[in-house]
Design a protein around this motif. Sequence first.
Motif, PDB file in Angstrom:
ATOM      1  N   GLN A   1      74.539 -33.590 -20.134  1.00 22.49           N
ATOM      2  CA  GLN A   1      75.177 -34.589 -21.001  1.00 22.49           C
ATOM      3  C   GLN A   1      75.670 -33.947 -22.297  1.00 22.49           C
ATOM      4  O   GLN A   1      76.767 -34.262 -22.791  1.00 22.49           O
ATOM      5  CB  GLN A   1      74.195 -35.727 -21.314  1.00 22.49           C
ATOM      6  N   LEU A   2      74.887 -33.053 -22.846  1.00 25.15           N
ATOM      7  CA  LEU A   2      75.294 -32.360 -24.073  1.00 25.15           C
ATOM      8  C   LEU A   2      76.511 -31.461 -23.816  1.00 25.15           C
ATOM      9  O   LEU A   2      77.427 -31.388 -24.642  1.00 25.15           O
ATOM     10  CB  LEU A   2      74.136 -31.528 -24.612  1.00 25.15           C
ATOM     11  N   THR A   3      76.517 -30.781 -22.665  1.00 24.72           N
ATOM     12  CA  THR A   3      77.662 -29.924 -22.326  1.00 24.72           C
ATOM     13  C   THR A   3      78.917 -30.760 -22.124  1.00 24.72           C
ATOM     14  O   THR A   3      80.013 -30.359 -22.540  1.00 24.72           O
ATOM     15  CB  THR A   3      77.365 -29.097 -21.060  1.00 24.72           C
ATOM     16  N   LYS A   4      78.784 -31.912 -21.515  1.00 23.34           N
ATOM     17  CA  LYS A   4      79.947 -32.801 -21.323  1.00 23.34           C
ATOM     18  C   LYS A   4      80.500 -33.263 -22.670  1.00 23.34           C
ATOM     19  O   LYS A   4      81.723 -33.375 -22.843  1.00 23.34           O
ATOM     20  CB  LYS A   4      79.553 -33.999 -20.455  1.00 23.34           C
ATOM     21  N   THR A   5      79.601 -33.527 -23.610  1.00 29.23           N
ATOM     22  CA  THR A   5      80.059 -33.896 -24.954  1.00 29.23           C
ATOM     23  C   THR A   5      80.834 -32.743 -25.584  1.00 29.23           C
ATOM     24  O   THR A   5      81.897 -32.944 -26.193  1.00 29.23           O
ATOM     25  CB  THR A   5      78.856 -34.262 -25.851  1.00 29.23           C
ATOM     26  N   PHE A   6      80.316 -31.524 -25.412  1.00 28.32           N
ATOM     27  CA  PHE A   6      81.008 -30.332 -25.926  1.00 28.32           C
ATOM     28  C   PHE A   6      82.386 -30.187 -25.285  1.00 28.32           C
ATOM     29  O   PHE A   6      83.372 -29.917 -25.974  1.00 28.32           O
ATOM     30  CB  PHE A   6      80.154 -29.095 -25.643  1.00 28.32           C
ATOM     31  N   VAL A   7      82.481 -30.395 -23.979  1.00 27.18           N
ATOM     32  CA  VAL A   7      83.767 -30.295 -23.271  1.00 27.18           C
ATOM     33  C   VAL A   7      84.741 -31.344 -23.787  1.00 27.18           C
ATOM     34  O   VAL A   7      85.930 -31.066 -23.990  1.00 27.18           O
ATOM     35  CB  VAL A   7      83.565 -30.439 -21.745  1.00 27.18           C
ATOM     36  N   ASN A   8      84.258 -32.552 -24.022  1.00 18.51           N
ATOM     37  CA  ASN A   8      85.131 -33.623 -24.534  1.00 18.51           C
ATOM     38  C   ASN A   8      85.666 -33.291 -25.922  1.00 18.51           C
ATOM     39  O   ASN A   8      86.805 -33.644 -26.261  1.00 18.51           O
ATOM     40  CB  ASN A   8      84.368 -34.952 -24.584  1.00 18.51           C
ATOM     41  N   ILE A   9      84.869 -32.600 -26.724  1.00 22.81           N
ATOM     42  CA  ILE A   9      85.311 -32.230 -28.073  1.00 22.81           C
ATOM     43  C   ILE A   9      86.297 -31.074 -28.020  1.00 22.81           C
ATOM     44  O   ILE A   9      87.363 -31.117 -28.641  1.00 22.81           O
ATOM     45  CB  ILE A   9      84.101 -31.856 -28.952  1.00 22.81           C
ATOM     46  N   LYS A  10      85.967 -30.028 -27.261  1.00 24.42           N
ATOM     47  CA  LYS A  10      86.794 -28.818 -27.232  1.00 24.42           C
ATOM     48  C   LYS A  10      87.959 -28.914 -26.253  1.00 24.42           C
ATOM     49  O   LYS A  10      89.061 -28.443 -26.518  1.00 24.42           O
ATOM     50  CB  LYS A  10      85.929 -27.600 -26.882  1.00 24.42           C
ATOM     51  N   ASN A  11      87.684 -29.456 -25.079  1.00 23.59           N
ATOM     52  CA  ASN A  11      88.697 -29.606 -24.024  1.00 23.59           C
ATOM     53  C   ASN A  11      89.408 -28.288 -23.700  1.00 23.59           C
ATOM     54  O   ASN A  11      90.622 -28.236 -23.551  1.00 23.59           O
ATOM     55  CB  ASN A  11      89.727 -30.670 -24.414  1.00 23.59           C
TER      56      ASN A  11
END
Length: 419
Positions: free
Chosen positions: A220-230
């Motif tokens: 879940q934390l990695t998905k949040t990171f992906v959503n921010i950085k894309n």
Amino acid sequence: MKGRFYFAYKTLNHIILFTLMVFSLSLMFLTFKQEVAVAQDDPESFTWWIVSLQEQNKLEEALVATDEFIHRYNMRWAYSWGYNMKGAIFSQMGEYTKAIYAYQESLRYDDGANEFIMLMNIGDLQHDLGDYTDAISYYEEAIHRLDRNDPRRLWLKMLIEWSGFYLSKGDTVTLKQVYEETNPKLHKIERRLNPFNKGLAYLQASTIAFQLGRFYEAIQLTKTFVNIKNTDSAKLGLAIDLLYLKEEVEANEVFRRIDFRNVSKGSLALWHWLKGDEIQARRNLERYFAEEYSSDVARENAKRIIRKDEILPHDMWKEARKQNWFRELVYPNNTIDYPSENYEKRFEKETQEGIETSTNKNQEKILKDSPTTVFATKYSNVFHKPDCSKMDASEGLIKFDSPQQASEAGYLPCNYCRP
């Protein structure tokens, strides 16, 4: 007659279609050039363009663009930002001596507002070099630059305990404590980060959660990171984590959305290894060392980072470390084909014996040198007093006649022995 007319009509259609395609491509090219020109006229857009080049792993282009940025704006803030960016790029390239010099220059031009960032970046660099004691010292120094109530102190605490985890060779007790303290406050930390560092607190927390075995939280934390950085690199990191956890359907779905031109061959090698494709894993790892690092020192530093991760509770390369081809690539001096079940213990024993033998020989020579003499190891950017216990003499020594000479060569003083 009718056939001739149809042929001429069809030919005319092809010519018109071809003309339209050429026109469209020309228009796209001109638009791209205009966007780049606009980006370079606006400092904020220019910086984002440089960051995007770095995130796409286009490091040489990012360096050229950063030099252009510094030259164009020619002010203290531009020098501070530009040299900090060059430090990050050189670190990514494994050129750690150049990275240290760039970070030192960035600190010299900074007005104090971002000083903690530069200190943190040097700490990250020392961590990558395996100088965990020095890394912790820089992180602690960065904490002192922040207000007592600043939530970013928790981000730095995570970094301190992450280096401490490697220093203790795998002790997760304090790592767990700082993770549990920090995780509920990540959103507060992120609100205080500048745009270029957005998402990094989530990434660090995800890395720690993964090694603590809290896989759902980590994803879940990695998905949040992906959503921010894309970015493609962030997406590939998520795909690798999912694949390691046997979530193959979701991993493949993420992987299909990645442009492979923008990611590191090292990450692609790990993906293929976890997919069971040993040939592609080996090919990409060979290309990673050969193409993404410009010197033997940089390549050795990259191999060192992979080697040191063998202490991780969830080491994704664990089974590969038993393969001859992997050891030949990553452990160039340790290619003996040990039986699988005894490999880890025997490798640790022989490595330690080699270190002790080399250390004894080198220390005998060291003690004969002048009191002002200092030493750096071949693959580190820190210099030490001759009797410093933090100096690993097995890595090969570089001698300097004085601390000043070592500093001028781009090396940093050890925070333990303080030469």
